[in-house]
Design an enzyme around this catalytic site. Sequence first.
Site, PDB file in Angstrom:
ATOM      1  N   ASN A   1       6.725  -1.135 -56.197  1.00  0.00           N
ATOM      2  CA  ASN A   1       6.190  -2.141 -57.109  1.00  0.00           C
ATOM      3  C   ASN A   1       5.090  -1.567 -58.005  1.00  0.00           C
ATOM      4  O   ASN A   1       5.262  -1.457 -59.219  1.00  0.00           O
ATOM      5  CB  ASN A   1       5.669  -3.335 -56.314  1.00  0.00           C
ATOM      6  CG  ASN A   1       5.141  -4.418 -57.226  1.00  0.00           C
ATOM      7  OD1 ASN A   1       5.891  -4.981 -58.025  1.00  0.00           O
ATOM      8  ND2 ASN A   1       3.848  -4.694 -57.161  1.00  0.00           N
TER       9      ASN A   1
ATOM     10  N   HIS B   1      30.909 -27.290 -37.559  1.00  0.00           N
ATOM     11  CA  HIS B   1      32.000 -28.269 -37.659  1.00  0.00           C
ATOM     12  C   HIS B   1      31.542 -29.651 -38.126  1.00  0.00           C
ATOM     13  O   HIS B   1      32.352 -30.566 -38.255  1.00  0.00           O
ATOM     14  CB  HIS B   1      32.738 -28.380 -36.317  1.00  0.00           C
ATOM     15  CG  HIS B   1      33.543 -27.165 -35.966  1.00  0.00           C
ATOM     16  ND1 HIS B   1      32.961 -25.982 -35.569  1.00  0.00           N
ATOM     17  CD2 HIS B   1      34.872 -26.953 -35.972  1.00  0.00           C
ATOM     18  CE1 HIS B   1      33.921 -25.095 -35.338  1.00  0.00           C
ATOM     19  NE2 HIS B   1      35.087 -25.657 -35.578  1.00  0.00           N
TER      20      HIS B   1
ATOM     21  N   GLU C   1      38.007 -40.421 -42.387  1.00  0.00           N
ATOM     22  CA  GLU C   1      36.839 -39.710 -42.925  1.00  0.00           C
ATOM     23  C   GLU C   1      37.027 -39.381 -44.405  1.00  0.00           C
ATOM     24  O   GLU C   1      36.102 -38.953 -45.072  1.00  0.00           O
ATOM     25  CB  GLU C   1      36.557 -38.422 -42.128  1.00  0.00           C
ATOM     26  CG  GLU C   1      35.947 -38.655 -40.747  1.00  0.00           C
ATOM     27  CD  GLU C   1      34.425 -38.778 -40.764  1.00  0.00           C
ATOM     28  OE1 GLU C   1      33.825 -38.550 -41.825  1.00  0.00           O
ATOM     29  OE2 GLU C   1      33.853 -39.122 -39.714  1.00  0.00           O
TER      30      GLU C   1
ATOM     31  N   ARG D   1      24.459 -32.988 -35.593  1.00  0.00           N
ATOM     32  CA  ARG D   1      25.698 -32.400 -36.133  1.00  0.00           C
ATOM     33  C   ARG D   1      25.370 -31.044 -36.752  1.00  0.00           C
ATOM     34  O   ARG D   1      24.329 -30.902 -37.390  1.00  0.00           O
ATOM     35  CB  ARG D   1      26.293 -33.291 -37.220  1.00  0.00           C
ATOM     36  CG  ARG D   1      26.588 -34.720 -36.835  1.00  0.00           C
ATOM     37  CD  ARG D   1      27.042 -35.462 -38.085  1.00  0.00           C
ATOM     38  NE  ARG D   1      27.277 -36.878 -37.848  1.00  0.00           N
ATOM     39  CZ  ARG D   1      26.345 -37.826 -37.971  1.00  0.00           C
ATOM     40  NH1 ARG D   1      25.102 -37.506 -38.298  1.00  0.00           N
ATOM     41  NH2 ARG D   1      26.650 -39.087 -37.769  1.00  0.00           N
TER      42      ARG D   1
ATOM     43  N   ASN E   1      33.183 -33.139 -37.464  1.00  0.00           N
ATOM     44  CA  ASN E   1      34.557 -33.086 -36.947  1.00  0.00           C
ATOM     45  C   ASN E   1      34.779 -32.092 -35.814  1.00  0.00           C
ATOM     46  O   ASN E   1      35.882 -31.590 -35.641  1.00  0.00           O
ATOM     47  CB  ASN E   1      35.507 -32.793 -38.120  1.00  0.00           C
ATOM     48  CG  ASN E   1      35.474 -33.912 -39.148  1.00  0.00           C
ATOM     49  OD1 ASN E   1      35.907 -35.026 -38.860  1.00  0.00           O
ATOM     50  ND2 ASN E   1      34.908 -33.639 -40.304  1.00  0.00           N
TER      51      ASN E   1
ATOM     52  N   GLY F   1       3.328   3.249 -51.547  1.00  0.00           N
ATOM     53  CA  GLY F   1       2.705   4.551 -51.776  1.00  0.00           C
ATOM     54  C   GLY F   1       3.461   5.465 -52.723  1.00  0.00           C
ATOM     55  O   GLY F   1       2.888   6.422 -53.242  1.00  0.00           O
TER      56      GLY F   1
ATOM     57  N   GLY G   1      33.733 -39.340 -30.566  1.00  0.00           N
ATOM     58  CA  GLY G   1      35.080 -38.927 -30.197  1.00  0.00           C
ATOM     59  C   GLY G   1      36.173 -39.425 -31.123  1.00  0.00           C
ATOM     60  O   GLY G   1      37.350 -39.399 -30.766  1.00  0.00           O
TER      61      GLY G   1
ATOM     62  N   LYS H   1      10.062 -10.267 -45.426  1.00  0.00           N
ATOM     63  CA  LYS H   1       9.355  -8.991 -45.310  1.00  0.00           C
ATOM     64  C   LYS H   1       8.053  -9.313 -44.595  1.00  0.00           C
ATOM     65  O   LYS H   1       7.185 -10.015 -45.123  1.00  0.00           O
ATOM     66  CB  LYS H   1       9.092  -8.399 -46.692  1.00  0.00           C
ATOM     67  CG  LYS H   1       8.312  -7.101 -46.612  1.00  0.00           C
ATOM     68  CD  LYS H   1       8.198  -6.435 -47.968  1.00  0.00           C
ATOM     69  CE  LYS H   1       7.470  -5.118 -47.805  1.00  0.00           C
ATOM     70  NZ  LYS H   1       6.157  -5.121 -48.443  1.00  0.00           N
TER      71      LYS H   1
HETATM   72  N1  GLY Z   1      32.392 -37.960 -36.635  1.00  0.00           N
HETATM   73  C1  GLY Z   1      31.503 -38.987 -36.985  1.00  0.00           C
HETATM   74  C2  GLY Z   1      30.104 -38.576 -37.145  1.00  0.00           C
HETATM   75  O1  GLY Z   1      29.801 -37.412 -37.200  1.00  0.00           O
HETATM   76  O2  GLY Z   1      29.269 -39.460 -37.215  1.00  0.00           O
END
Ligand code: GLY
Length: 655
Positions: free
Chosen positions: A605, A317, A52, A293, A320, A584, A45, A496
């Site tokens: 091919n 994200h 960062e 993440r 973040n 073919g 959080g 494929k």
């Molecule tokens: N926001 C911190 C982490 O992803 O560890």
Amino acid sequence: MTSDVLIIGGGAIGLSLSVELKLRGASVTLLCRDFQAASTQAAAGMLAPDAENIANEAMRLLCRRSRALYPEWTDKLEQLTGLNTGYWPCGILAPVYDALGITTHQSPYWLDQAAIHQYQSGLTPEVVGGWWYPEDGQVDNRALAHILWTAAQSLGVQLKDQVKVEAFLQQQGEVIGVRTNMGIIRAAHYVLATGAWSSELLPLPVRPRKGQMLRVGVPEFIPELPLTRVLFGDKIYIVPRRNRSIIIGATSEDVGFTPHNTPAGIQTLLQQAIRLYPQLQDYPIQEYWWGFRPATPDELPILGGSHCQNLTLATGHYRNGILLAPITAALIADLICHQKSDPILSNFHYSRFHSQSSTFTPMFTHPANFSQVSHSPSSPPAIEHQTNGRSTDSPLVIAGKTFQSRLMTGTGKYGSIPEMQQSILASGCQIVTVAVRRVQTQAPGHEGLAAALDWTKIWMLPNTAGCETAEEAIRVARLGREMAKLLGQEDNNFVKLEVIPDPKYLLPDPIGTLQAAEQLVKEGFAVLPYINADPMLAQRLEDVGCATVMPLASPIGSGQGLKTTANIQIIIENARIPVVVDAGIGSPSEAAQAMELGADALLINSAIALSQNPPAMAQAMNLATVAGRLAYLAGRMPLKTYASASSPLTGTITN
Ligand code: GLY
């Protein structure tokens, strides 16, 4: 009753957006596979755009804009629910152990050794100074998730937990529904907000990055909170909550969705945390957990439109998500409700991953100048005429990727690597299929394949040739995806699909193919199945979410030409996904004929590789493909039973 907007994903992003959309008057349904598993629940959080130290300017700006929204946004949620989000603009302190760290941060607030120890008691004497980020802070992410859910519910969002979306159902550039374990669910507009799990539904380059975390509590004998700001160290952060818990995070591991805490992970966290703030060693441990993440190759989120006009992306994200929830909700709601695209969104569009490797400039200049055309599946598309009188066409689009060339080739059966290179170049193709098994086993002609072709210009189509069962094909498809990634095509989820138990005619197994296709679509592959020209099977494959169907003209490598014309015609008539005639075709006239029928593309091919002059034949096939397509667009003259003179007879002297 169908909603205006269907959001897939019950993390902070999906939930915030559901609230925002609802407040703007939209009817909203939100599907969530497992509310507790979302990265939102696992996070710490931190609201830390400054700590960062985000290098990308647009991202830094986006993060700061979101941080600025937090006070009002959490206020609104708290008023709606009467609950507390734990939003706390407590600031973040980033202590450093050596003077080298001093040059790497940008904050104007540098605290020297004396100042930092005075400012924050209890830090290890190793700390020689640190940065202070007064505008950063934190929110209690688990409380926030609960509050967002409660707010969404009270506003009337249809919230459905434990619903797993298996596939998007697409038709002509539009999502027409999602297939789930509870049946098909439809809406006018769709939003993908499935974080680390996004690539299971669309070929997006979002991969899980695991983080392990733990929580300790402030012992009762310490009456005051010993920490009242976040400590952000090297590979460690310590987030004190007002409720006397302290969150310690987080590892960053590229181990896929491997679950569980590990002794090594927890040991690293504890070591780093105790080093930074030694008294933690005596605090009681309350909980361990881990999360995933949603990481993208450039570590920026994917926000905005997609290859379907009614599907919006809000994912990736990475570190973040909690921080970016309010701004993501606001910008995406503006986009959906008012078609208003904030300029900053252009930095986060999914197409940035395609600009170098997916929307290629053809290597061969086409004789015609193609642009837009509307396509109805049952009749040839109407032709727009440009002022220069040339007919126009739309490019080939497969699973959201755009290709100018409608000819695909392969790498097998050439006499030498240079011959293959020249032929592929002369064919003007942009998609080359490669047998994953042959590359793996270094089969003759496949040893130097990685280096032989320029994979920034050629889109690799890994194939499962040599697989006799669905299980084998699924395994090989997964290897193929890794192979494409290794060659720099991070977002390449194409396969494929060939399931061929019959060694004589090399005819594909329809049941195995359908089973494998279903599974691979679920795993996020763009599946291009090789099939006998069976219209019902083609339909079933389209229904399970295949990106194309690839009916054979006649057995592979036989050069027998179009033996299945009537069935291919039915497939073309019914299909709403591209039809690629595969196998073919022996000569350019047959290639042109298949295109004249209305095939969207061809895969050739053997007819090139086994000809007397492969580069020349490759060029001929390219021209034939283009000619056949042009002829299809132009619409051939009607067939007549009797002759009709080329020169009109009216006005001629009759006696
Ligand atoms: N926001 C911190 C982490 O992803 O560890």
